[in-house]
Design a protein around this motif. Sequence first.
Motif, PDB file in Angstrom:
ATOM      1  N   PHE A  22       0.916  -1.268   0.012  1.00  0.00           N
ATOM      2  CA  PHE A  22      -0.041   0.058   0.052  1.00  0.00           C
ATOM      3  C   PHE A  22       0.949   1.460   0.126  1.00  0.00           C
ATOM      4  N   ALA A  23       2.136   1.296  -0.104  1.00  0.00           N
ATOM      5  CA  ALA A  23       3.150   2.295   0.004  1.00  0.00           C
ATOM      6  C   ALA A  23       2.749   3.042  -1.390  1.00  0.00           C
ATOM      7  N   SER A  24       2.843   4.311  -1.439  1.00  0.00           N
ATOM      8  CA  SER A  24       2.633   5.173  -2.552  1.00  0.00           C
ATOM      9  C   SER A  24       3.854   5.428  -3.365  1.00  0.00           C
ATOM     10  N   SER A  25       5.071   5.229  -2.753  1.00  0.00           N
ATOM     11  CA  SER A  25       6.506   5.276  -3.248  1.00  0.00           C
ATOM     12  C   SER A  25       7.467   4.616  -2.404  1.00  0.00           C
ATOM     13  N   ALA A  26       8.482   4.127  -3.048  1.00  0.00           N
ATOM     14  CA  ALA A  26       9.330   3.306  -2.443  1.00  0.00           C
ATOM     15  C   ALA A  26      10.930   3.863  -2.370  1.00  0.00           C
ATOM     16  N   HIS A  27      11.637   3.976  -1.419  1.00  0.00           N
ATOM     17  CA  HIS A  27      12.908   4.393  -1.242  1.00  0.00           C
ATOM     18  C   HIS A  27      13.751   3.295  -0.692  1.00  0.00           C
ATOM     19  N   TYR A  28      14.433   2.640  -1.249  1.00  0.00           N
ATOM     20  CA  TYR A  28      15.386   1.557  -0.984  1.00  0.00           C
ATOM     21  C   TYR A  28      16.522   1.236  -1.626  1.00  0.00           C
ATOM     22  N   THR A  29      17.459   0.628  -1.047  1.00  0.00           N
ATOM     23  CA  THR A  29      18.890   0.230  -1.731  1.00  0.00           C
ATOM     24  C   THR A  29      18.895  -1.321  -1.997  1.00  0.00           C
TER      25      THR A  29
END
Length: 93
Positions: free
Chosen positions: A30-37
Amino acid sequence: MRKSVAVAMGVILAAGMVLTAVLPYVKMEFASSAHYTEQDTREYEYYTPDLLKKIPKFQKIMSLIIAISVVRRRLYLVYSSTAQPIPARFATT
């Protein structure tokens, strides 16, 4: 009475364990965006398509280029240090 309390506690405990295991995936869904490495393994595996996982990484490419340039420089230094001087009769002036 004690058996029903023990069963209820077991059910609540099992439900809590399942909820704890599933909650991160529900949040990602349900996340609207993703910031990950790439180090965030759960997010990386979930969000990244297989095609992108197979592409060589920039850091690996750069380390290969640096390794090739180091080898070339060493070969040049070895060649230049073992090269024989040109005899005087063939030297151009």
